[in-house]
Motif scaffolding. Structure first.
Motif, PDB file in Angstrom:
ATOM      1  N   LEU B  46      45.887  52.537  34.763  1.00 20.22           N
ATOM      2  CA  LEU B  46      46.887  52.375  35.879  1.00 20.22           C
ATOM      3  C   LEU B  46      47.751  51.296  35.625  1.00 20.22           C
ATOM      4  CD1 LEU B  46      45.194  53.745  39.098  1.00 20.22           C
ATOM      5  CD2 LEU B  46      46.383  54.975  37.333  1.00 20.22           C
ATOM      6  N   LYS B  47      49.027  51.315  35.795  1.00 18.95           N
ATOM      7  CA  LYS B  47      49.646  50.060  35.834  1.00 18.95           C
ATOM      8  C   LYS B  47      49.645  49.492  37.333  1.00 18.95           C
ATOM      9  CE  LYS B  47      53.046  50.996  32.258  1.00 18.95           C
ATOM     10  NZ  LYS B  47      54.290  51.867  32.087  1.00 18.95           N
ATOM     11  N   PRO B  48      49.622  48.482  37.352  1.00 18.93           N
ATOM     12  CA  PRO B  48      49.492  47.706  39.025  1.00 18.93           C
ATOM     13  C   PRO B  48      50.906  48.334  39.724  1.00 18.93           C
ATOM     14  CG  PRO B  48      49.577  46.005  37.281  1.00 18.93           C
ATOM     15  CD  PRO B  48      49.513  47.109  36.489  1.00 18.93           C
ATOM     16  N   ASN B  57      49.063  58.175  39.630  1.00 15.69           N
ATOM     17  CA  ASN B  57      47.747  58.015  40.100  1.00 15.69           C
ATOM     18  C   ASN B  57      46.846  58.868  39.308  1.00 15.69           C
ATOM     19  OD1 ASN B  57      45.506  56.625  41.080  1.00 15.69           O
ATOM     20  ND2 ASN B  57      45.931  57.286  43.244  1.00 15.69           N
ATOM     21  N   LYS B  58      45.653  58.398  39.085  1.00 17.72           N
ATOM     22  CA  LYS B  58      44.614  59.366  38.469  1.00 17.72           C
ATOM     23  C   LYS B  58      43.143  59.518  39.104  1.00 17.72           C
ATOM     24  CE  LYS B  58      46.496  57.986  34.012  1.00 17.72           C
ATOM     25  NZ  LYS B  58      46.451  58.046  32.314  1.00 17.72           N
ATOM     26  N   ALA B 526      38.857  42.477  40.131  1.00 15.51           N
ATOM     27  CA  ALA B 526      40.138  42.118  39.288  1.00 15.51           C
ATOM     28  C   ALA B 526      41.101  43.107  39.502  1.00 15.51           C
ATOM     29  CB  ALA B 526      39.643  42.081  37.948  1.00 15.51           C
ATOM     30  N   PHE B 527      40.802  44.325  39.810  1.00 19.46           N
ATOM     31  CA  PHE B 527      41.544  45.336  39.942  1.00 19.46           C
ATOM     32  C   PHE B 527      42.446  45.195  41.272  1.00 19.46           C
ATOM     33  CE2 PHE B 527      43.031  49.470  41.626  1.00 19.46           C
ATOM     34  CZ  PHE B 527      43.416  50.193  40.487  1.00 19.46           C
ATOM     35  N   TRP B 528      41.603  44.777  42.498  1.00 17.98           N
ATOM     36  CA  TRP B 528      42.240  44.372  43.838  1.00 17.98           C
ATOM     37  C   TRP B 528      43.340  43.256  43.327  1.00 17.98           C
ATOM     38  CZ3 TRP B 528      41.983  46.399  48.526  1.00 17.98           C
ATOM     39  CH2 TRP B 528      40.912  47.676  48.834  1.00 17.98           C
ATOM     40  N   VAL B 529      42.693  42.286  42.644  1.00 16.28           N
ATOM     41  CA  VAL B 529      43.619  41.096  42.676  1.00 16.28           C
ATOM     42  C   VAL B 529      44.875  41.211  41.777  1.00 16.28           C
ATOM     43  CG1 VAL B 529      43.602  38.701  41.542  1.00 16.28           C
ATOM     44  CG2 VAL B 529      41.725  39.418  42.843  1.00 16.28           C
ATOM     45  N   ARG B 530      44.964  42.167  40.722  1.00 15.84           N
ATOM     46  CA  ARG B 530      45.858  42.569  40.087  1.00 15.84           C
ATOM     47  C   ARG B 530      47.048  43.461  40.861  1.00 15.84           C
ATOM     48  NH1 ARG B 530      45.422  46.341  34.547  1.00 15.84           N
ATOM     49  NH2 ARG B 530      44.881  47.927  36.261  1.00 15.84           N
TER      50      ARG B 530
END
Lengths: 75, 611
Positions: B46-48, B57-58, B526-530
């Motif tokens: 997923l691109k941010p 979305n997947k 990290a996902f949240w931060v991205r």
């Protein structure tokens, strides 16, 4: 001495009641109360005295509100 | 490779293209399964900034090595996606026959991408996939949908479906299975609905690859029986999870009136004892011998499957103390496919905002009939329902007038049924949960109240939160199994490496699991931060009102007590220190590298400077 006892969850199977006032001969420990109430300690048990968690060796006395429950670990 | 099929089934709903892909042992050992597979795939693919309700979305459906094996409580599957409710990582697990069928079909993971042109359901039988029209079930509730699919395929089939809530993209719509089972609080049902996907039906006829099949069958079945015996001996499932309601009321931690109050004189009317007496049936997940789905008849005579969270959020938090009416709200959430916790939080916030004069409306706490009307409107986005369908974070932003302070969520996900206005460790657990304020990852409240000074902010509380997150949010979410035998019946954690090793042929101990858990937590963060590169520690704060002296209880056990911000900050520092994250709450470079996330560091550094 009178205390108010509330029993929660499966422990009512051991006590046969969920809430009542009971007479105790004098100050007793939480552990002694469990024995009086026939509560089997198959699993960890929580005892709350007047809203605060206590250890089984701690004392219970006149007018206390005691809540006895399984050691819930959360749904 | 044993324990994993090594296969991923990728289904594109736009192109109707099917890809069977493989993963190697290194990937399997690094991420194990369930939540681990889900975050790694979503991070990589997923691109941010993608629209969570867009075709980019997947939806990930993932099992783990223990899932579906006859052993204690292995009937669970993880569903995950970028959350439309929070904008961050979202997931949940639910009991479903998909677990076993997916593995027998030869897959550990489904990746659903794109968007079907018309309402569709997918039928998977081993490696054959059909795209079928869902016209007859689109617009139907989840119960009717399940019955329609059972008529077609039989009850032994694996089904994941959504109700009208998911179809209408209510941001807290869930995915449903097997009557009362539901999972994916942060809008996983809305993601499915956004793809025009009504259901996923799975039938598998093959074998699950197991290193020691005879041995695991023997041990697993014996242990399933033993867990059932412990349950019978103790009587845990007499009240199941609902026993905790009376306890929360006694210790002043019950959600009452949008969590403004912590106890109520009428709480006994909806407690576990009353529920157990009203029971007409009990349901459970596959491979479970301690079934917790206590079912009663609701006000309209439907069978409503209840648990503590549902009663706390749809009952006491709305000041509705009529069990049959709480049952009705519960049933409607299940049928429409809405999360009971968030629905309760949303309705309570709405009543509170009206009560505070921040918004006009005629809904009051305690009004069960109006709550039902509003719930229905939310599911169909009808009138005011369109506003309610957005969740408390967005509602509060629109209302303004200080309502953000009593919008009871963290990161956009509504808080589950524990009122932490004076329970700092549990507040930390909600605030640092990987998906927003959910109780499943670190239920620290009994430890905190019984084993520590309740109002203290010591390091031992942060340590306990991390320890529980490793077990509950880690181990059980990636192997994948239900945590209840361990948490409720004292089933020893040491059993799980035994199952895992006999299934995979590996030789892992619990320490190996904790490293995987830490890796998963770091990558989820990290996902949240991205997604939100201006990240700071305030994302890990509970709602402001818990720090507000005017919100302290006026009477009772915790009268005058509240959380203290400076001390909470110190507790949060302890949490970050234990995880070796920086003071913003972002994993340090050395932490990520130490967890084998070198590639992920390079990606994350494109968006934020790492310490």
């Amino acid at each position: 001495m009178k205390i108010s006892v509330k029993v929660i969850g499966y422990l009512t199977k051991d006590t046969g009641f969920s809430e009542r006032e009971i007479e105790i001969p004098g100050e007793i420990t939480a552990d002694e109360l469990l024995s009086i109430l026939n509560i089997k300690k198959n699993l960890p048990i929580l005892v709350v005295r007047n809203g605060r968690g206590i250890k089984l060796k701690e004392k219970i006395g006149d007018g206390d509100r005691i809540v006895i429950s399984p050691f819930f670990s959360g749904g | 490779m044993y324990g994993w099929t090594g296969n991923i089934l990728r289904i594109n709903l736009s192109s109707k293209r099917i890809n069977k892909e493989t993963f190697d042992e290194e990937f399997a050992k690094k991420w194990v399964g369930g939540r681990g597979f889900a975050i790694k795939i979503l991070w990589d693919e997923l691109k941010p900034g993608v629209d969570p309700l867009g075709p980019e979305n997947k939806l990930i459906v993932a099992v783990g090595p223990i899932a579906g094996i006859p052993a204690p409580n292995t009937g669970k599957t993880v569903v995950a996606a970028k959350s439309p409710l929070t904008g961050g990582y979202g997931d949940g697990n639910l009991g479903t026959r998909v677990t076993e069928h997916l593995r027998k079909a030869g897959f550990d993971v489904l990746i659903i991408e794109g968007k079907a042109e018309k309402p569709t359901y997918i039928y998977i039988e081993d490696d054959k996939v059909e795209f079928l029209p869902a016209d007859e079930i689109w617009g139907k509730g989840s119960y009717e949908t399940l019955d329609w699919l059972y008529d077609k395929y039989g009850r032994a089939i694996g089904i994941l479906t959504i109700g009208q809530g998911g179809e209408n993209k209510v941001l807290y719509a869930m995915i449903r299975s097997m009557e009362g089972r539901a999972g994916g609080r942060p809008g996983m049902g809305a993601v499915m609905g956004s793809k025009n996907l009504k259901a996923i039906v799975v039938k598998g006829t093959g074998k699950i690859p197991i290193a020691e099949p005879e041995e695991i069958r023997k041990i697993g079945l014996e242990d399933l029986k033993k867990v059932g015996e412990i349950d019978k001996k103790t009587g845990w499932s007499i009240q199941g999870t609902t026993g905790v309601l009376a306890w929360c009321n006694e210790v002043a931690a019950l959600p009452v009136r949008n969590m403004r109050k912590t106890h109520h004189k009428d709480a006994w009317k909806i407690d576990g004892e009353r529920l157990s007496k009203a029971r007409v049936a009990t349901y459970g997940c596959p491979n479970c011998t301690m079934r917790c789905g206590i079912t009663i008849l609701d006000k309209e005579g439907h069978k409503a499957e209840m648990d503590y969270e549902n009663i706390g959020m749809l009952g006491s938090n709305l000041e509705i103390f009529d069990l049959a009416q709480v049952g009705s709200l519960n049933y409607m959430c299940d049928d429409f496919g809405l999360d009971t916790i968030s629905t309760g939080g949303v309705l309570a916030f709405y009543a509170d905002a009206i009560d505070q004069g921040a918004i006009d409306g005629d809904f009051k706490f305690g009004d069960a009939e109006k709550a039902k009307e509003l719930l229905r409107k939310a599911a169909f986005r009808d009138g005011i329902g369109d506003f309610l369908a957005q969740g408390t974070l967005r509602m509060a932003k629109k209302i303004g007038k200080g309502s953000e302070a009593y919008a009871m969520h963290v990161k956009g996900l509504e808080i589950s049924a524990y009122n932490c206005k004076y329970v700092p460790g549990m507040a930390l657990a909600f605030a640092t949960s990987a998906i927003g304020a959910h109780h499943k990852e670190a239920w620290v409240i009994t430890f905190e109240i019984n084993e520590t000074e309740r109002g203290s902010y010591g390091k031992e509380k942060a340590e306990k939160v991390v320890q529980l997150q490793r077990i509950r949010g880690g181990l059980f979410e990636f192997i994948v199994a239900c945590r209840f035998p361990w948490i409720e019946l004292g089933w020893d954690l040491d059993h799980y490496p035994v199952y895992f090793n006999k299934i995979t042929g590996l030789n892992w101990g619990l320490e190996d699991f904790w490293k995987v858990a830490d890796r998963i937590y770091a990558l989820i963060r990290a996902f949240w931060v991205r997604e939100f590169p201006n990240w700071d520690r305030q994302w890990d704060y509970p709602p402001k009102i818990w720090f507000d002296p005017s919100n302290a209880d006026k009477e009772g056990l915790i009268a005058g007590k509240i959380l203290e911000l400076d001390k909470y900050d110190k507790l949060l520092d302890y949490y970050y220190e234990i995880r070796n994250w920086d003071k913003r709450g972002i994993p340090k470079k050395e932490t990520m590298v130490g967890l084998g996330l070198e590639e992920e560091v390079k990606e994350l550094e494109k968006y934020v400077k790492l310490e």
